[in-house]
Design an enzyme around this catalytic site. Structure first.
Site, mmCIF file in Angstrom:
data_model
loop_
_atom_site.group_PDB
_atom_site.id
_atom_site.type_symbol
_atom_site.label_atom_id
_atom_site.label_comp_id
_atom_site.label_asym_id
_atom_site.label_seq_id
_atom_site.Cartn_x
_atom_site.Cartn_y
_atom_site.Cartn_z
ATOM 1 N N LYS A 11 -7.838 -0.190 4.965
ATOM 2 C CA LYS A 11 -8.115 0.813 3.944
ATOM 3 C C LYS A 11 -9.331 0.637 3.171
ATOM 4 C CE LYS A 11 -3.070 1.347 4.159
ATOM 5 N NZ LYS A 11 -1.803 1.659 3.468
ATOM 6 N N SER A 210 4.657 -1.874 5.916
ATOM 7 C CA SER A 210 4.997 -3.279 5.130
ATOM 8 C C SER A 210 5.391 -4.228 6.319
ATOM 9 C CB SER A 210 6.234 -2.955 4.109
ATOM 10 O OG SER A 210 5.761 -2.522 3.250
#
Length: 248
Positions: A11, A210
């Site tokens: 990211k 996650s």
């Protein structure tokens, strides 16, 4: 036999020092049959391609569906290919939600990238309110259909699907292995019915949301989970190495 594939999506994080650290850890590792792809922010792509060994893929996190022109801030496919970047992540929930990319835009981006020589990790997945309303497959199928209508059957060979329930991205919440497997299985059935059995059998479907060093082992054991798209844990060398070794 589908080759397990682990992607690391940094990211808007990272540095030259982190590229050196993560590449050093991965270059020295033995990951058996697992394919690894690392997606770093655009300014770090040339360095990443230089530092990661050739068997590790380097991916952009987005690219334009335009060939070139007056699109300030965008990156096109030819620029990525010119620096030997061979993958791109498209349709991530953050692109859909924050930058308002529609299903149709994502489908066109996937098609354009593949037709111009890149391999694509195409992201799909539902929000929490959609899951709670039992709309998971309705949402996922809508997103898949926008991609399907832009691709030939042969072009699916360059697509990896990443099922990422939005409610599990960066929240610490994880779909149970059974929840993830159920959706992956339904995606594969949809591909068989709407593209071809060959595409259904051969398309790899990652789970993202996650994923970490502690839960990757149980998740990878599910028959229709063919890899992971990892967020935060991909920024930690030891954790990412553990995830990449989960099939050993």
């Amino acid at each position: 036999m589908r080759k397990f594939i682990v992607g690391g999506n940094w990211k808007m994080n990272g540095s030259k020092a982190l590229v050196n650290e993560i590449s050093g850890a991965l270059n020295a590792g033995d990951f058996g049959p697992v394919e690894i792809v690392v997606a770093v922010p655009a300014p770090l792509l040339p360095l990443a391609r230089e530092k990661f060994k050739s068997t590790i893929g380097v991916s952009a996190q987005n690219c334009s569906q335009e060939k070139s022109g007056a699109f300030t801030g965008e990156v096109n496919v030819d620029i990525l290919k010119d620096i030997n970047v061979d993958w791109v992540i498209l349709g991530h929930s953050e692109r859909r939600e924050i930058f308002k990319e529609s299903d149709e835009v994502v489908g066109k981006k996937v098609s354009f990238a593949i037709k111009n020589g890149l391999k694509v990790i195409a992201c799909i997945g539902e929000k929490l309110n959609e899951r709670e309303a039992n709309q998971t497959m309705q949402v996922v199928i809508r997103q898949l259909e926008a991609i399907r209508k832009e691709l030939s059957e042969a072009e699916w060979a360059n697509v990896v699907l990443a099922y990422e329930p939005v409610w599990a991205i960066g929240t610490g919440k994880v779909a149970t292995p059974q929840q993830a497997q159920e959706v992956h299985s339904e995606i594969r059935k949809w591909l068989a019915a709407n593209v071809s059995q060959k595409v259904a059998d051969e398309t790899r479907i990652q789970y993202g949301g996650s994923v970490n060093a502690k839960n990757c082992g149980e998740l990878q054991s599910q028959p229709d989970i063919d890899g992971f798209l990892v967020g935060g844990a991909s920024l930690k060398a030891a954790d990412f190495v553990t995830i990449c070794r989960c099939k050993l």
